[in-house]
Enzyme design. Structure first.
Site, PDB file in Angstrom:
ATOM      1  N   ASP A  94     -43.136 -13.832  -6.612  1.00 21.17           N
ATOM      2  CA  ASP A  94     -42.907 -14.222  -5.222  1.00 21.17           C
ATOM      3  C   ASP A  94     -43.361 -15.668  -5.056  1.00 21.17           C
ATOM      4  O   ASP A  94     -43.626 -16.367  -6.032  1.00 21.17           O
ATOM      5  CB  ASP A  94     -43.625 -13.270  -4.263  1.00 21.17           C
ATOM      6  CG  ASP A  94     -45.140 -13.465  -4.260  1.00 21.17           C
ATOM      7  OD1 ASP A  94     -45.674 -14.141  -5.169  1.00 21.17           O
ATOM      8  OD2 ASP A  94     -45.802 -12.948  -3.345  1.00 21.17           O
ATOM      9  N   LYS A 117     -36.504  -8.572  -8.544  1.00 22.19           N
ATOM     10  CA  LYS A 117     -37.867  -8.643  -8.028  1.00 22.19           C
ATOM     11  C   LYS A 117     -38.249  -7.347  -7.331  1.00 22.19           C
ATOM     12  O   LYS A 117     -39.326  -6.774  -7.578  1.00 22.19           O
ATOM     13  CB  LYS A 117     -38.003  -9.820  -7.061  1.00 22.19           C
ATOM     14  CG  LYS A 117     -39.340  -9.871  -6.333  1.00 22.19           C
ATOM     15  CD  LYS A 117     -39.325 -10.949  -5.258  1.00 22.19           C
ATOM     16  CE  LYS A 117     -40.492 -10.785  -4.314  1.00 22.19           C
ATOM     17  NZ  LYS A 117     -40.452 -11.726  -3.183  1.00 22.19           N
TER      18      LYS A 117
END
Length: 224
Positions: free
Chosen positions: A150, A131
């Site tokens: 997220d 990420k």
């Protein structure tokens, strides 16, 4: 008792994704990163700090952090207690300070202090997962290596009927399969803006949502 129908079951995710991308572009023409930064190094540091912390809190901390430790060399050589003190309010400050300094040290040793433009090289750095790497590569370098998932992106992807899977890894895979690669980076920024302003976790403002006409509202409680 009859089983409750899944509102996303009848949705074809590919045309739904096209509608979502088009509507988000109209609603949020500027796809902005919420983390205030100047350059790849600052973005990498800020993204590491954003784990289990709001971007707003990170933005309060980073000006002092970058003033005292402006580059990888300075951060790697800093006193650990000094780094911990600056990042304390972001939570898990000891682990974050340790990861930041280990990351900065590796940048110095392996990349001459520069942030690499490669997914594997980035994820090899301490404290950097997929990420974080996707955030840096997409925002700092304009490289679409994946979709940043997220909490906002994960929630909205499900509500909009773009995925029925739960883990960030699976949500990313599903979004990558139905959204054109050229839209990956901006999609995340725009979904995050929508998630913060309109599609709130507990009380989504559906009446103010630009996608209200085609959103299946998966998981959103309806009034009796």
């Amino acid at each position: 008792m009859a089983r409750k129908k899944d509102p996303a079951a009848a949705i074809d995710p590919r045309p739904q994704a096209r509608r979502v991308v088009r509507t988000l572009k109209e609603a949020y023409p500027e796809a902005l990163c919420a983390l205030v930064h100047e350059g790849p190094f600052q973005l990498l540091v800020a993204t590491i700090l954003s784990a289990q912390c709001t971007d707003a809190r990170v933005n309060l901390v980073t000006p002092e952090l970058f003033r005292r430790f402006p580059d990888a060399r300075a951060l790697a050589a800093a006193d650990r207690a000094a780094v911990e003190d600056v990042v304390r309010s972001t939570g898990f400050f000891r682990a974050k300070a340790k990861n930041l300094q280990a990351m900065a040290t590796r940048l110095q040793e392996d990349h001459d202090g520069e942030v690499p433009r490669d997914l594997d090289a980035l994820t090899a750095l301490p404290g950097v997962g997929r990420k974080t790497a996707n955030v840096v590569l997409g925002t700092a370098f304009g490289l679409a290596t994946g979709v940043v998932v997220d909490t906002h992106v994960k929630r909205l992807a499900a509500r909009l009927g773009l995925t029925s899977r739960r883990t960030p890894e699976h949500v990313e895979q599903d979004l990558m399969a139905i959204v054109p690669k050229a839209e990956w980076v901006d999609l995340s920024h725009r979904l995050i803006q929508l998630g913060r302003r309109v599609c709130l976790a507990r009380k989504p403002r559906c009446g103010a949502c630009p996608m209200a006409s085609f959103c299946p509202r998966v998981g959103v409680a309806t009034s009796a």
